[in-house]
Design a protein around this motif. Structure first.
Motif, mmCIF file in Angstrom:
data_model
loop_
_atom_site.group_PDB
_atom_site.id
_atom_site.type_symbol
_atom_site.label_atom_id
_atom_site.label_comp_id
_atom_site.label_asym_id
_atom_site.label_seq_id
_atom_site.Cartn_x
_atom_site.Cartn_y
_atom_site.Cartn_z
ATOM 1 N N HIS A 193 25.902 -70.717 -88.509
ATOM 2 C CA HIS A 193 26.402 -70.608 -87.140
ATOM 3 C C HIS A 193 25.274 -70.565 -86.106
ATOM 4 O O HIS A 193 25.543 -70.593 -84.899
ATOM 5 C CB HIS A 193 27.257 -69.343 -86.992
ATOM 6 C CG HIS A 193 28.433 -69.295 -87.917
ATOM 7 N ND1 HIS A 193 29.433 -70.243 -87.905
ATOM 8 C CD2 HIS A 193 28.769 -68.405 -88.902
ATOM 9 C CE1 HIS A 193 30.339 -69.952 -88.829
ATOM 10 N NE2 HIS A 193 29.950 -68.846 -89.446
ATOM 11 N N LEU A 194 24.040 -70.498 -86.558
ATOM 12 C CA LEU A 194 22.917 -70.283 -85.641
ATOM 13 C C LEU A 194 22.732 -71.455 -84.683
ATOM 14 O O LEU A 194 22.436 -71.262 -83.495
ATOM 15 C CB LEU A 194 21.642 -70.048 -86.453
ATOM 16 C CG LEU A 194 20.473 -69.378 -85.739
ATOM 17 C CD1 LEU A 194 20.902 -68.034 -85.152
ATOM 18 C CD2 LEU A 194 19.307 -69.194 -86.696
ATOM 19 N N SER A 195 22.904 -72.682 -85.173
ATOM 20 C CA SER A 195 22.716 -73.844 -84.295
ATOM 21 C C SER A 195 23.771 -73.892 -83.189
ATOM 22 O O SER A 195 23.506 -74.369 -82.081
ATOM 23 C CB SER A 195 22.756 -75.136 -85.111
ATOM 24 O OG SER A 195 24.011 -75.280 -85.758
ATOM 25 N N ASP A 196 24.965 -73.387 -83.481
ATOM 26 C CA ASP A 196 26.015 -73.356 -82.452
ATOM 27 C C ASP A 196 25.635 -72.392 -81.328
ATOM 28 O O ASP A 196 25.868 -72.672 -80.147
ATOM 29 C CB ASP A 196 27.350 -72.932 -83.072
ATOM 30 C CG ASP A 196 27.849 -73.917 -84.118
ATOM 31 O OD1 ASP A 196 27.593 -75.127 -83.945
ATOM 32 O OD2 ASP A 196 28.468 -73.484 -85.104
ATOM 33 N N ASP A 197 25.038 -71.249 -81.692
ATOM 34 C CA ASP A 197 24.576 -70.303 -80.671
ATOM 35 C C ASP A 197 23.482 -70.928 -79.815
ATOM 36 O O ASP A 197 23.466 -70.769 -78.590
ATOM 37 C CB ASP A 197 24.039 -69.032 -81.339
ATOM 38 C CG ASP A 197 25.133 -68.169 -81.947
ATOM 39 O OD1 ASP A 197 26.287 -68.272 -81.484
ATOM 40 O OD2 ASP A 197 24.843 -67.394 -82.878
ATOM 41 N N VAL A 198 22.568 -71.656 -80.451
ATOM 42 C CA VAL A 198 21.486 -72.316 -79.720
ATOM 43 C C VAL A 198 22.048 -73.397 -78.803
ATOM 44 O O VAL A 198 21.570 -73.580 -77.670
ATOM 45 C CB VAL A 198 20.464 -72.918 -80.712
ATOM 46 C CG1 VAL A 198 19.491 -73.852 -80.004
ATOM 47 C CG2 VAL A 198 19.698 -71.801 -81.422
ATOM 48 N N ASN A 199 23.063 -74.088 -79.250
ATOM 49 C CA ASN A 199 23.686 -75.135 -78.442
ATOM 50 C C ASN A 199 24.282 -74.571 -77.160
ATOM 51 O O ASN A 199 24.314 -75.236 -76.121
ATOM 52 C CB ASN A 199 24.769 -75.837 -79.264
ATOM 53 C CG ASN A 199 25.045 -77.248 -78.800
ATOM 54 O OD1 ASN A 199 24.157 -77.936 -78.307
ATOM 55 N ND2 ASN A 199 26.284 -77.676 -78.936
ATOM 56 N N ILE A 200 24.730 -73.325 -77.216
ATOM 57 C CA ILE A 200 25.343 -72.683 -76.053
ATOM 58 C C ILE A 200 24.303 -72.011 -75.159
ATOM 59 O O ILE A 200 24.317 -72.153 -73.933
ATOM 60 C CB ILE A 200 26.386 -71.640 -76.502
ATOM 61 C CG1 ILE A 200 27.548 -72.321 -77.224
ATOM 62 C CG2 ILE A 200 26.910 -70.836 -75.304
ATOM 63 C CD1 ILE A 200 28.513 -71.353 -77.883
ATOM 64 N N HIS A 201 23.368 -71.291 -75.779
ATOM 65 C CA HIS A 201 22.490 -70.397 -75.015
ATOM 66 C C HIS A 201 21.066 -70.907 -74.833
ATOM 67 O O HIS A 201 20.339 -70.412 -73.975
ATOM 68 C CB HIS A 201 22.437 -69.034 -75.701
ATOM 69 C CG HIS A 201 23.768 -68.374 -75.830
ATOM 70 N ND1 HIS A 201 24.399 -67.756 -74.775
ATOM 71 C CD2 HIS A 201 24.612 -68.249 -76.890
ATOM 72 C CE1 HIS A 201 25.569 -67.269 -75.169
ATOM 73 N NE2 HIS A 201 25.718 -67.560 -76.451
#
Length: 233
Positions: free
Chosen positions: A205-213
């Motif tokens: 899920h880490l890349s999804d957080d980076v995509n947002i923030h």
């Protein structure tokens, strides 16, 4: 516990403990595991949290922090712990330690600490673990670890290097996610599905957080760690 109460999520050791997806969890070998990599994502709508009144997205606005998730959480890669079939011989650990110490004179001042022996591994700081993962691990582990374990390490190292880069984290976000999913799947085969606990699972899920923030250092707690001494005083 206070954050969990406000956030209205279960702890990482509970069934359905992943706060990013709907994977139910599997209790195995006295620990909660999350072996799936394709479970449906959670939405931002959580019914009873008092934080809902603030308009904060209860899933999207709570990114994973990669210091405990990655640097402190993925410790089996040193080869000195985990299942016996994956542990390295003492001579291998000694060789890695010698390589680490030999790099001391070549580490520039931009790094907060010089490499230390694996004999001191339990006292390594998170910044040292990050340095090992992103910069020197690929050098000192090569030709010492078995190829499949080294390749598993490289999947994580390259993915985190991309997500920590302000320029590449967006352009190669999908590639980084693919690497992290491959890492978790490969990790499960190497070390056993019973070790795919919350920290390992959370990597997908880490890349999804980076995509947002934004890149990892934007959502990192490393700057706060520098002020722990001030807080204590």
């Amino acid at each position: 516990m206070l954050l969990q109460s406000l956030y209205q999520v279960k702890g990482h050791s509970g069934y359905a403990g992943c706060d990013k997806c709907l994977q139910p969890g599997v209790y195995a070998h006295h620990r909660m595991t999350f072996p799936e990599v394709g479970a449906a994502d959670r939405t931002d709508h959580i019914a009873v949290s008092p934080l809902l009144e603030t308009g904060i997205g209860m899933v999207s606005q709570f990114p994973h922090h990669y210091m405990p998730l990655v640097c402190l959480g993925v410790d089996l890669l040193f080869g000195s712990s985990g299942p016996l079939r994956c542990r390295r011989l003492g001579l291998d650990m000694q060789e890695i330690s010698q390589k680490l110490v030999s790099l001391k004179t070549f580490v520039p001042v931009e790094f907060a600490r010089k490499p230390r022996s694996l004999a001191e591994r339990l006292r390594w700081k998170a910044t040292e673990l990050r340095q090992f993962l992103l910069y020197i691990g690929l050098l000192v582990l090569r030709a010492v670890l078995p190829e499949e374990i080294y390749n598993n390490f490289m999947l994580l190292s390259v993915a985190i290097s991309i997500l920590a880069n302000p320029r590449l984290c967006s352009a190669l976000n999908g590639f980084a996610k693919m690497l992290l999913v491959s890492f978790v799947e490969h990790f499960s085969k190497l070390y056993g599905p019973e070790l795919v606990v919350y920290n390992i699972h959370g990597l997908i899920h880490l890349s999804d957080d980076v995509n947002i923030h934004g890149h990892l250092d934007v959502i990192s707690g490393f700057p706060f760690e520098n002020y722990l001494c001030t807080y204590k005083k």
